[in-house]
Enzyme design. Structure first.
Site, PDB file in Angstrom:
ATOM      1  N   HIS A   9      28.657  41.711  36.460  1.00  0.00           N
ATOM      2  CA  HIS A   9      29.561  41.856  37.618  1.00  0.00           C
ATOM      3  C   HIS A   9      31.030  41.744  37.246  1.00  0.00           C
ATOM      4  CE1 HIS A   9      26.539  41.819  40.901  1.00  0.00           C
ATOM      5  NE2 HIS A   9      25.798  41.353  39.902  1.00  0.00           N
ATOM      6  N   ASP A  69      39.567  42.492  37.122  1.00  0.00           N
ATOM      7  CA  ASP A  69      38.472  42.265  38.058  1.00  0.00           C
ATOM      8  C   ASP A  69      37.356  43.235  37.731  1.00  0.00           C
ATOM      9  OD1 ASP A  69      37.204  41.154  40.262  1.00  0.00           O
ATOM     10  OD2 ASP A  69      38.964  41.341  41.563  1.00  0.00           O
TER      11      ASP A  69
HETATM   12  C1  GDG Z   1      32.465  39.207  41.280  1.00  0.00           C
HETATM   13  C2  GDG Z   1      33.466  39.979  40.423  1.00  0.00           C
HETATM   14  C3  GDG Z   1      32.837  42.071  41.641  1.00  0.00           C
HETATM   15  C4  GDG Z   1      36.119  36.378  50.329  1.00  0.00           C
HETATM   16  N1  GDG Z   1      36.754  35.540  51.168  1.00  0.00           N
HETATM   17  C5  GDG Z   1      35.978  35.382  52.253  1.00  0.00           C
HETATM   18  C6  GDG Z   1      34.841  36.161  52.082  1.00  0.00           C
HETATM   19  N2  GDG Z   1      34.959  36.761  50.877  1.00  0.00           N
HETATM   20  C7  GDG Z   1      33.986  37.702  50.306  1.00  0.00           C
HETATM   21  C8  GDG Z   1      34.529  39.105  50.310  1.00  0.00           C
HETATM   22  C9  GDG Z   1      33.748  39.768  49.199  1.00  0.00           C
HETATM   23  C10 GDG Z   1      33.507  38.625  48.237  1.00  0.00           C
HETATM   24  O1  GDG Z   1      33.745  37.409  48.942  1.00  0.00           O
HETATM   25  C11 GDG Z   1      34.479  38.677  47.054  1.00  0.00           C
HETATM   26  O2  GDG Z   1      34.074  39.698  46.187  1.00  0.00           O
HETATM   27  P1  GDG Z   1      34.979  40.269  45.016  1.00  0.00           P
HETATM   28  O3  GDG Z   1      34.324  41.478  44.509  1.00  0.00           O
HETATM   29  O4  GDG Z   1      36.327  40.528  45.539  1.00  0.00           O
HETATM   30  O5  GDG Z   1      35.126  39.116  43.918  1.00  0.00           O
HETATM   31  P2  GDG Z   1      34.209  37.996  43.119  1.00  0.00           P
HETATM   32  O6  GDG Z   1      33.690  36.947  44.012  1.00  0.00           O
HETATM   33  O7  GDG Z   1      35.085  37.528  42.027  1.00  0.00           O
HETATM   34  O8  GDG Z   1      32.962  38.804  42.565  1.00  0.00           O
HETATM   35  C12 GDG Z   1      33.984  41.189  41.172  1.00  0.00           C
HETATM   36  C13 GDG Z   1      31.783  41.253  42.348  1.00  0.00           C
HETATM   37  O9  GDG Z   1      31.376  40.118  41.592  1.00  0.00           O
HETATM   38  C14 GDG Z   1      30.550  42.081  42.660  1.00  0.00           C
HETATM   39  O10 GDG Z   1      30.004  42.612  41.509  1.00  0.00           O
HETATM   40  O11 GDG Z   1      33.334  43.051  42.511  1.00  0.00           O
HETATM   41  O12 GDG Z   1      34.870  41.926  40.357  1.00  0.00           O
HETATM   42  O13 GDG Z   1      34.527  39.127  40.001  1.00  0.00           O
HETATM   43  O14 GDG Z   1      32.532  40.244  49.673  1.00  0.00           O
HETATM   44  O15 GDG Z   1      34.318  39.659  51.571  1.00  0.00           O
HETATM   45  N3  GDG Z   1      33.878  36.241  53.014  1.00  0.00           N
HETATM   46  C15 GDG Z   1      34.027  35.518  54.140  1.00  0.00           C
HETATM   47  N4  GDG Z   1      35.104  34.717  54.360  1.00  0.00           N
HETATM   48  C16 GDG Z   1      36.082  34.624  53.446  1.00  0.00           C
HETATM   49  O16 GDG Z   1      37.042  33.886  53.659  1.00  0.00           O
HETATM   50  N5  GDG Z   1      33.096  35.580  55.089  1.00  0.00           N
END
Ligand code: GDG
Length: 731
Positions: free
Chosen positions: A167, A369
Site C-alpha cells: 500500500h 504517498d
Molecule cells: C495507506 C497509504 C494508500 C482520514 N481522516 C478521516 C478519515 N480518513 C480516511 C480517508 C481515507 C483514509 O482515511 C486515508 O487514506 P490514504 O490513502 O489517504 O492514506 P493512508 O492511511 O496513509 O493509507 C496510502 C492507502 O494505504 C491505501 O492503499 O492510498 O498511500 O499510505 O479513506 O477517508 N475517515 C473518517 N474521518 C476522518 O477524520 N471517517
C-alpha cells in the site's frame, strides 16, 4: 459465526484488523478502525467473506475472541506483547521500513533487535495463516509490516496460492539498497505468485531491485520475475475507491451553513510526516502573504487524524503543526475570520463527506504517498459546484489523476501558486477538469481493483520463457565488447546435471559441442574449476584446449600454463588418508568417502533423508578434528587442507599466470558455479568479472546474477561461441 464458504476463500493478512479494541470497565468493545488499507479491504471482505488475520490493536486475553455482529467474515487476532509492539510495529515497521519506503532515509532507525522481533512476529502471522488455510484458499498478504510472511508460508506449504499488495511506495534501487535486510524483504515478496503495487513506477523500482540486488531475471514487458523454478507475476494495480458510495454519501451528507462567498481549502490526512502537513501550511501562509484578496475570503480546514501517538517523532510533528497553525492564525486572523480550522481528531464519515463536497480546493500534498485515497474521495464527493484538486506529484495517485494541478510539495512557492490558480480558476475550467477526474475514478473503482487483482492472483501463472541468448547480450554485451574472454566453469550442477553418484554424472553431448566451439575461438579461454581430482575432471570432460583446475584449484593444468601443484598438497595427502579412515567410522548405508589426494568428500546423497543432518554433523566433527576445513556441499561435506587456497585463488592464479597482474585490462573474466565452494570465486571476482550462480535461489550468493539450471548455462555457452569475434587472447 461467519458465512464463509469452505473453498477458494480469501485469507487476508494485514498488520491491523479492521477493528480497534476498547475496554471500558472490563468489557471489550470492537470499533471499526480507519486508514487507507481498511478503507480498501473492508468492503471487499464484506462482499466475499473469508478470514481476516491481524493485530486487534489492544490487549486481548488468551480466552477472548473478537465477535463483530453480522460480519460476513471472521477475525483471527494475532496478539502482540508490548515488547513486540515496540520492536515490530513502532521499531522495524514504522521506524525503518516506513521512512525508507517513503524516500526519507534520514528518518530511518536501524536496530538489529527490531529486525529480530520483526522476523518472529512475521512468523506468528504466517503460523496463523497456516492454521486457517485450506486447499484452494488464496492467502492475500498486505503491506510492509508483513513482507517476510509469504516466504514463511511458502516454505511450509510449497503449493499455496499467495499474493501480496503493497500500500505504500516501493522505493528506487538507490534507496532500497540501504536496507540491511533487503535480501530477505525481496525474497519474502518473491515467495508469492503475484506481487501488486499501486503504480508502474513502483513496479519498475521493484524490478530494478530484484535484478540488481538478487541477480534475478526479469521480464518487464510481461511483468514476470524468475525466482528459482517459480515465476512470479508483478504488476501495477492502482487502488480505487467505492465511488458510488462516496457520491451517494456526498449527496445525502448534512448541509452545514457556511459563510457566503467563502472558499474552503481542505486537507485531510493521518498525522504523519509523509503527508507534508507543515509544508502545506507554509504554502497557505505564502498564499495569504502574496495575495491579499484571499484574506478573509478563503478558509483552510485541516483534518489531521492522530496516528502513532506514542512515537516521539509524531509527537514532535504534532507540536510543529500546532505551532504553525497558531502562528498563521495569529498573524492573519481577525475577529471575524480564522484562516485555519485545525481538527486534530477523526471526524464522522458524513461530516467528512460534507467537507469533501463543499470544499473549493483539496490540497493533497504528501511528500510521498503510496496512492492517497483522499484525492479520490474528494473527486467522488464533488457533487455540487466542482472544485479543484491540487495534488502532489509524489503521490501514487498523480500517475493517473492528470487533470489535477500537480505540484512539488517541497516547493512552497509553487504550491502557493497552484493554490492561487485553483482558487481563481473559472467554473468552466474547474468543471472540465473535475468531470474528467470523476469519469476515470468511477471506471477505476474499488470493484475493478479487486477484480483485476484477484483475476491476476488466481489465473494460471505462465512460466517465463527460458533464458535466451539475447538476455546474455543485454547482460554481457557491453562488459565483453571486443575483449578476449576467460571463462571459468564449475562442473557438477553447472555444466553437467547432478546424478545419484559422482561417477554417473555425464556431460551432455550438446554441452560438449558448445564447449569445443568456445575453446576453438582464438579470443576465448575456457577453464573447468572443480572439487573433483584433476584426473577425474579430465576424464569427465575430455576436451582439447581446456584448462583444468582440480581439487578446488590445488592442481591446475592447461595450455599456456605451467602445471601447478600447491606446495602443501603432498603433506596433506598423508593426513587425508588418515582422515578417510576416520570417516569410514560413519558406517551408514549410502555413505561413502571420495578420496582426491589432499582433499576428500564424504557423500550421503543415497543415505536415508532423515539421517542427513546427523551424518553431516559427524563428518564435520571428524574433519575438524583431523585439522582440515569442513565445508558443506550438495548432500556432501568436503574436507580441505587449511592452507588458504580455494577456487577463488585458483581463478586468480590462472589469470595472473597467463595474462599478468594487470589481467583485467586485457581479458574479461566470467565465472559460473552452483554451490558454496564457488562463492570463493564469486568473491575473488567482485568488481573484476561477471559471475553467475546456477540453481534455486535458496542460498544467498555473491554472484552478480542467477541462472536457473544447466540448460541456462548451455545457452550462455552458445552465446559465447556465437558472439562477434573479439581480439585474440594475449600471449
Ligand atoms: C495507506 C497509504 C494508500 C482520514 N481522516 C478521516 C478519515 N480518513 C480516511 C480517508 C481515507 C483514509 O482515511 C486515508 O487514506 P490514504 O490513502 O489517504 O492514506 P493512508 O492511511 O496513509 O493509507 C496510502 C492507502 O494505504 C491505501 O492503499 O492510498 O498511500 O499510505 O479513506 O477517508 N475517515 C473518517 N474521518 C476522518 O477524520 N471517517
Amino acid at each position: 459465526m461467519s458465512s464463509e464458504s469452505k473453498s477458494n476463500r480469501l485469507i487476508v493478512l494485514s498488520n491491523r484488523l479492521p477493528v480497534t479494541l476498547k475496554r471500558t470497565r472490563g468489557a471489550l468493545k470492537a470499533e471499526r478502525s480507519g486508514g487507507g488499507l481498511v478503507a480498501a479491504m473492508e468492503p471487499a471482505m464484506r462482499q466475499r467473506g473469508g478470514v481476516w488475520i491481524g493485530w486487534p490493536g489492544g490487549r486481548l486475553r488468551p480466552e477472548e475472541s473478537i465477535d463483530v455482529e453480522e460480519s460476513p467474515y471472521r477475525l483471527h487476532p494475532v496478539r502482540l506483547s508490548d515488547h513486540e509492539t515496540r520492536r515490530f510495529y513502532h521499531g522495524y515497521s514504522n521506524g525503518t521500513l516506513w521512512p525508507l519506503f517513503h524516500s526519507l532515509p534520514e528518518r530511518m532507525v536501524l536496530d538489529r533487535r527490531n529486525y529480530e522481533v520483526f522476523e518472529s512476529v512475521n512468523a506468528r502471522f504466517a503460523e496463523a495463516a497456516l492454521e486457517e488455510m485450506e486447499e484452494g484458499d488464496l492467502v492475500w498478504v498486505h503491506d510492509y509490516q508483513l513482507v517476510l510472511c509469504p516466504e514463511l508460508v511458502r516454505r511450509r506449504r510449497p503449493t499455496s496460492r499467495l499474493a501480496f499488495f503493497l500500500h505504500i511506495p516501493f522505493p528506487p534501487y538507490d534507496l532500497f539498497r540501504i536496507l540491511p535486510s533487503y535480501r530477505e524483504v525481496l525474497r519474502g515478496l518473491l515467495a508469492c505468485d503475484l506481487v501488486g503495487f499501486h503504480s508502474a513506477g513502483y513496479v519498475s523500482n521493484f524490478f530494478d531491485c530484484v535484478e540488481r540486488l538478487l541477480g534475478a531475471r526479469v521480464d518487464r514487458e510481461r511483468g514476470r520475475v524468475e525466482h528459482g523454478d517459480r515465476t512470479v507475476r508483478v504488476g501495477a494495480f492502482p487502488l480505487g475507491i467505492d465511488y458510488d458510495e462516496y457520491e451517494h454519501r456526498a449527496r445525502t451528507a448534512p448541509r452545514p451553513r457556511r459563510p457566503v462567498g467563502q472558499q474552503i481549502v481542505l486537507g485531510v490526512d493521518r498525522l504523519d510526516y509523509t503527508k507534508g502537513i507543515p509544508e502545506r501550511l507554509l504554502a497557505y501562509e505564502r498564499l495569504l502573504e502574496l495575495h491579499r484578496p484571499h484574506r478573509g475570503a478563503v478558509t483552510m480546514i485541516q483534518v489531521a487524524v492522530p496516528s502513532r501517538e506514542q512515537v516521539t517523532e509524531y509527537q514532535q510533528l504534532k507540536r510543529q503543526i500546532d505551532e504553525l497553525v497558531g502562528r498563521i492564525n495569529g498573524r492573519f486572523g481577525t475577529s471575524l475570520w480564522t484562516p485555519i480550522h485545525y481538527i486534530n481528531r477523526s471526524i464522522p464519515g458524513p461530516r467528512l463527506s460534507a467537507l469533501y463536497r463543499d470544499a473549493s480546493v483539496a490540497l493533497v500534498t504528501p511528500l510521498r504517498d503510496g496512492m492517497n485515497l483522499v484525492a479520490k474521495e474528494f473527486v467522488a464527493s464533488q457533487t455540487d459546484q466542482p472544485g479543484v484538486l491540487v495534488l502532489s506529484r509524489m503521490a501514487g495517485a498523480a500517475e493517473s489523476m492528470l487533470e489535477s494541478l500537480l505540484v512539488n510539495p517541497y516547493n512552497i512557492d509553487s504550491v502557493a501558486d497552484a493554490l492561487h490558480r485553483a482558487l481563481e480558476m473559472p467554473p468552466d475550467q474547474r468543471e472540465t477538469r473535475m468531470r474528467a477526474l470523476q469519469r476515470r475514478e468511477r471506471r477505476h473503482d474499488l470493484d475493478k481493483w479487486l477484480g483485476d487483482f484477484l483475476d491476476a492472483a488466481t489465473s494460471s501463472n505462465h512460466a517465463m520463457a527460458p533464458v535466451r541468448e539475447a538476455d546474455f547480450d543485454a547482460w554481457l554485451g557491453d562488459f565483453v565488447g571486443e575483449h578476449p574472454l576467460a571463462v571459468f566453469l564449475d562442473f557438477d550442477g553447472t555444466l553437467a546435471p547432478i546424478a545419484a553418484h559422482p561417477s554417473m554424472v555425464k556431460l551432455p553431448a550438446e554441452t560438449i559441442e558448445w564447449l569445443e566451439r568456445c575453446v576453438a575461438r582464438p579470443d576465448t579461454q575456457v577453464a573447468i574449476v572443480s572439487g573433483r581430482s584433476l584426473r577425474d575432471i579430465r576424464m569427465h570432460a575430455p576436451i582439447d584446449g581446456l584448462v583444468y583446475a582440480g581439487n578446488h584449484g590445488l592442481e591446475i593444468e592447461g595450455p599456456g600454463l605451467d602445471a601447478f601443484r600447491h606446495t602443501d598438497t603432498a603433506h596433506y595427502r598423508e593426513r587425508g588418508e588418515a582422515l578417510a579412515e576416520a570417516l569410514a567410522s560413519i558406517d551408514v548405508p549410502g555413505v561413502w568417502t571420495e578420496q582426491k589426494g589432499a582433499t576428500l568428500t564424504l557423500h550421503f546423497r543415497e543415505a536415508a533423508r532423515d539421517e542427513h543432518d546427523a551424518i553431516a554433523q559427524r563428518a564435520r566433527e571428524l574433519i575438524l578434528a583431523a585439522g582440515f576445513q569442513a565445508r558443506d556441499a550438495l548432500c556432501a561435506v568436503e574436507g580441505r587442507p587449511p592452507i588458504g587456497w580455494d577456487k577463488g585463488h585458483a581463478v586468480l592464479h590462472v589469470l595472473r599466470e597467463r595474462y599478468g597482474p594487470g589481467w583485467s585490462e586485457s581479458v574479461r573474466a566470467i565465472y559460473v558455479g552452483d554451490d558454496e565452494t564457488d562463492e570463493d570465486a564469486f568473491r575473488a571476482l567482485l568488481g573484476l568479472g561477471q559471475t553467475f550462480r546456477v540453481g534455486p535461489p535458496t542460498e544467498p550468493t555473491r554472484a552478480r546474477r542467477r541462472l536457473s539450471g544447466v540448460g541456462a548455462v548451455q545457452t550462455l555457452l552458445r552465446w559465447i561461441a556465437g558472439r562477434r569475434p573479439g581480439r585474440p587472447l594475449p600471449g
